[in-house]
Design a protein around this motif. Structure first.
Motif, short mmCIF file in Angstrom:
data_model
loop_
_atom_site.label_atom_id
_atom_site.label_comp_id
_atom_site.label_asym_id
_atom_site.label_seq_id
_atom_site.Cartn_x
_atom_site.Cartn_y
_atom_site.Cartn_z
N LEU A 1 72.43 -6.65 58.76
CA LEU A 1 71.68 -6.23 57.58
C LEU A 1 72.14 -4.87 57.05
CD1 LEU A 1 68.06 -7.27 58.67
CD2 LEU A 1 69.50 -8.38 56.96
N LEU A 2 72.62 -4.02 57.95
CA LEU A 2 73.06 -2.68 57.55
C LEU A 2 74.53 -2.63 57.13
CD1 LEU A 2 71.29 -0.52 60.30
CD2 LEU A 2 70.55 -0.91 57.95
N ARG A 3 75.25 -3.71 57.33
CA ARG A 3 76.68 -3.71 57.02
C ARG A 3 76.95 -3.41 55.54
NH1 ARG A 3 77.87 -8.02 59.64
NH2 ARG A 3 78.33 -6.87 61.54
N PRO A 4 76.17 -3.95 54.59
CA PRO A 4 76.43 -3.62 53.18
C PRO A 4 76.29 -2.13 52.87
CG PRO A 4 75.06 -5.58 53.33
CD PRO A 4 75.15 -5.00 54.71
N PHE A 5 75.58 -1.39 53.72
CA PHE A 5 75.40 0.05 53.51
C PHE A 5 76.40 0.87 54.32
CE2 PHE A 5 71.32 -2.13 53.12
CZ PHE A 5 70.94 -1.76 51.84
N GLY A 6 77.37 0.19 54.93
CA GLY A 6 78.39 0.90 55.71
C GLY A 6 77.93 1.31 57.09
N LEU A 7 76.83 0.71 57.59
CA LEU A 7 76.29 1.07 58.91
C LEU A 7 76.38 -0.07 59.91
CD1 LEU A 7 73.05 2.91 57.69
CD2 LEU A 7 75.24 3.94 58.37
N GLY A 8 77.22 -1.05 59.61
CA GLY A 8 77.33 -2.20 60.48
C GLY A 8 77.99 -1.90 61.82
N GLU A 9 78.75 -0.80 61.92
CA GLU A 9 79.43 -0.46 63.16
C GLU A 9 78.60 0.46 64.06
OE1 GLU A 9 82.33 -1.87 63.86
OE2 GLU A 9 82.21 -2.91 61.93
N VAL A 10 77.38 0.80 63.63
CA VAL A 10 76.53 1.71 64.42
C VAL A 10 76.06 0.99 65.68
CG1 VAL A 10 74.38 3.01 64.45
CG2 VAL A 10 75.80 2.98 62.39
N SER A 11 76.18 1.67 66.82
CA SER A 11 75.72 1.12 68.10
C SER A 11 74.40 1.78 68.46
CB SER A 11 76.76 1.38 69.20
OG SER A 11 76.30 0.89 70.44
N PHE A 12 73.31 1.05 68.26
CA PHE A 12 71.99 1.63 68.46
C PHE A 12 71.66 1.83 69.94
CE2 PHE A 12 71.72 -0.29 64.27
CZ PHE A 12 71.08 0.70 63.54
N LEU A 13 72.17 0.99 70.80
CA LEU A 13 71.88 1.09 72.23
C LEU A 13 73.06 1.64 73.03
CD1 LEU A 13 70.01 -2.30 72.79
CD2 LEU A 13 69.03 -0.04 72.36
N GLY A 14 74.23 1.72 72.44
CA GLY A 14 75.40 2.23 73.14
C GLY A 14 75.73 3.66 72.80
N ASN A 15 75.08 4.23 71.80
CA ASN A 15 75.32 5.62 71.40
C ASN A 15 74.25 6.50 72.03
OD1 ASN A 15 75.64 8.08 70.12
ND2 ASN A 15 76.13 7.17 68.14
N PRO A 16 74.63 7.50 72.85
CA PRO A 16 73.63 8.36 73.49
C PRO A 16 72.72 9.07 72.50
CG PRO A 16 75.77 8.67 74.51
CD PRO A 16 76.01 7.82 73.30
N ALA A 17 73.20 9.29 71.28
CA ALA A 17 72.38 9.99 70.29
C ALA A 17 71.35 9.08 69.64
CB ALA A 17 73.28 10.61 69.21
N LEU A 18 71.52 7.77 69.75
CA LEU A 18 70.62 6.82 69.08
C LEU A 18 69.80 5.96 70.03
CD1 LEU A 18 73.01 5.51 66.26
CD2 LEU A 18 71.27 7.29 66.08
N ALA A 19 70.21 5.87 71.29
CA ALA A 19 69.57 4.93 72.22
C ALA A 19 68.10 5.28 72.44
CB ALA A 19 70.32 4.93 73.55
N LEU A 20 67.80 6.56 72.68
CA LEU A 20 66.42 6.94 72.95
C LEU A 20 65.55 6.75 71.71
CD1 LEU A 20 64.44 8.02 75.03
CD2 LEU A 20 65.00 10.35 74.28
N GLY A 21 66.08 7.09 70.55
CA GLY A 21 65.33 6.87 69.32
C GLY A 21 65.05 5.41 69.08
N SER A 22 65.99 4.54 69.43
CA SER A 22 65.77 3.10 69.30
C SER A 22 64.65 2.64 70.22
CB SER A 22 67.06 2.34 69.63
OG SER A 22 68.11 2.71 68.76
N LEU A 23 64.61 3.18 71.46
CA LEU A 23 63.52 2.83 72.37
C LEU A 23 62.17 3.28 71.83
CD1 LEU A 23 65.08 3.66 75.87
CD2 LEU A 23 64.49 1.42 74.98
N VAL A 24 62.15 4.45 71.21
CA VAL A 24 60.89 4.96 70.63
C VAL A 24 60.41 4.03 69.53
CG1 VAL A 24 59.88 6.83 69.28
CG2 VAL A 24 61.33 7.36 71.25
N MET A 25 61.29 3.63 68.64
CA MET A 25 60.89 2.76 67.54
C MET A 25 60.39 1.40 68.04
SD MET A 25 61.17 4.45 64.75
CE MET A 25 60.63 5.89 65.72
N ILE A 26 61.06 0.86 69.07
CA ILE A 26 60.62 -0.42 69.63
C ILE A 26 59.26 -0.27 70.30
CG2 ILE A 26 61.16 -2.21 71.33
CD1 ILE A 26 64.12 -1.60 70.84
#
Length: 316
Positions: A157-182
Motif C-alpha cells: 500500500l505504501l509503495r506508490p508513495f515510495g515507502l515500499g522498501e521500508v522494513s517495519f520490523l527489521g529496522n531498529p528505528a521502526l520496530a519498537l514503534g510498530s509494536l506500539v501501534m499494534i
C-alpha cells in the motif's frame, strides 16, 4: 357444633421485628466476602504463591538440572552490572512512554465518538472492541504477515508513495514503534469501553447547563467531562502502565514478531526475563529480576495512588 369467629376479633401474628443494624451489616459483609472469595483464592494461589516462590528462588543459583546453591543477594547485585538488562529497561520505558499516552488519547477519542446514540452505534462499538477478543499470538502472526518486508500488504500500500522498501520490523528505528501501534490497535477497544462507562456515569444535566451558559464543546470537555472522568482515566492509565511493563503485549507480540530484535531494540524486561529463565537456564537470576520488577510496580502504583488520592484527585 360449628364455632364462628368474628374476623375483627381473630388473633393476628405480630409483624417480624426489624433486624438490628449490626446484624444487617454483618450479613451484607458476609455476602460481600462470599462474592470476593473465589477471586481472592485464585489470586493467592496463582499470583501470591508464585511471587513468594520467586522470592525464595531468587536467593539461589539454579543450574537447570535441579541443583540449588544458596547465593544470598548475589543475583540482585548482578543486575547493576548487566548491560543487557539496562538496555531492556530502556526499551520498556520507551515503550511505556509511547504506548500509555497515545493509547489513552485514542481510546478516549473513540469513547467520545460512540458515546451518543446514532444508527449502527452498537456495530461500531463492536468493531472497535473486536481486536481485543483475538489471541495476541494470532494478532502477532497476522501483523507479521501484513508487515513482512516488500511482500506484506502494508509495504504494498505504501509503495506508490515510495515507502515500499521500508522494513517495519527489521529496522531498529521502526520496530519498537510498530509494536506500539499494534498494541494500541489491540487494546483501544477495551480501554474505550471502560472510558465509555465513565462517560455514561456523567449526568447529562451538567453538560446541558454548560451548553445553555454558552460553553463551547472544548470548554464542556475541559470543565465538565474531564474532571468527572478523572477516576476512570486514572484506572485506565494505571492498568495500561502495568500492562505495558508486564502484560501480554510486552511479551507475546515481541516473541511472535521480533524475538527481541533487531539488535535488541524490542527486548522488553519481560522478554529478557524469559530469555534468562528458558534460554540460558538462569532461573535464580530470572526470579530475582521478576522480584525487582514486581517491587518496582508496587512502589510506583502506590505513589500514583498516594499522589492522586486513589484516583479522586481531591484538593483538600
Amino acid at each position: 357444633m360449628a364455632i364462628s369467629v368474628d374476623p375483627g376479633t381473630a388473633v393476628r401474628k405480630p409483624p417480624d421485628a426489624p433486624l438490628p443494624v449490626w446484624t444487617r451489616r454483618r450479613r451484607e459483609a458476609l455476602a460481600g466476602y462470599a462474592f470476593v472469595a473465589p477471586d481472592l483464592i485464585g489470586l493467592l494461589i496463582f499470583v501470591g504463591l508464585p511471587m513468594v516462590l520467586a522470592i525464595g528462588v531468587s536467593l539461589f543459583s539454579v543450574d537447570g538440572f535441579g541443583g540449588y546453591t544458596f547465593v544470598g543477594l548475589d543475583n540482585f547485585r548482578r543486575m547493576a552490572e548487566d548491560t543487557q538488562l539496562w538496555q531492556s529497561v530502556k526499551v520498556t520505558l520507551t515503550y511505556v512512554v509511547m504506548f500509555v499516552p497515545i493509547g489513552f488519547v485514542v481510546s478516549l477519542g473513540l469513547a467520545l465518538l460512540v458515546r451518543d446514540h446514532f444508527p449502527g452505534v452498537g456495530l461500531v462499538r463492536t468493531m472497535f472492541f473486536l481486536p481485543h477478543v483475538i489471541s495476541l499470538v494470532v494478532v502477532g502472526v497476522v501483523w507479521q504477515f501484513l508487515l513482512v518486508d516488500k511482500q506484506g500488504a502494508v509495504p504494498a500500500l505504501l509503495r506508490p508513495f515510495g515507502l515500499g522498501e521500508v522494513s517495519f520490523l527489521g529496522n531498529p528505528a521502526l520496530a519498537l514503534g510498530s509494536l506500539v501501534m499494534i498494541s494500541i490497535w489491540f487494546l483501544m477497544g477495551y480501554q474505550m469501553l471502560i472510558l465509555l462507562g465513565g462517560l455514561k456515569d456523567i449526568p447529562k444535566e451538567y453538560e446541558e447547563a454548560a451548553r445553555v451558559d454558552g460553553a463551547t464543546a472544548w470548554q464542556r470537555f475541559r470543565h465538565v467531562i474531564w474532571p468527572l472522568l478523572r477516576p476512570t482515566s486514572f484506572f485506565v492509565l494505571v492498568n495500561s502502565t502495568v500492562g505495558a511493563v508486564t502484560g501480554l503485549q510486552a511479551f507475546d507480540l515481541v516473541y511472535v514478531l521480533t524475538k527481541g530484535g533487531p539488535a535488541g531494540s524490542t527486548s522488553t524486561v519481560v522478554f529478557y526475563i524469559y530469555q534468562q529463565a528458558f534460554t540460558f537456564n538462569n532461573y535464580g537470576y530470572a526470579a530475582a529480576l521478576t522480584t525487582a520488577v514486581v517491587a518496582f510496580l508496587v512502589v510506583a502504583t502506590g505513589l500514583m495512588f498516594g499522589a492522586t488520592k486513589g484516583g479522586r484527585f481531591d484538593v483538600g
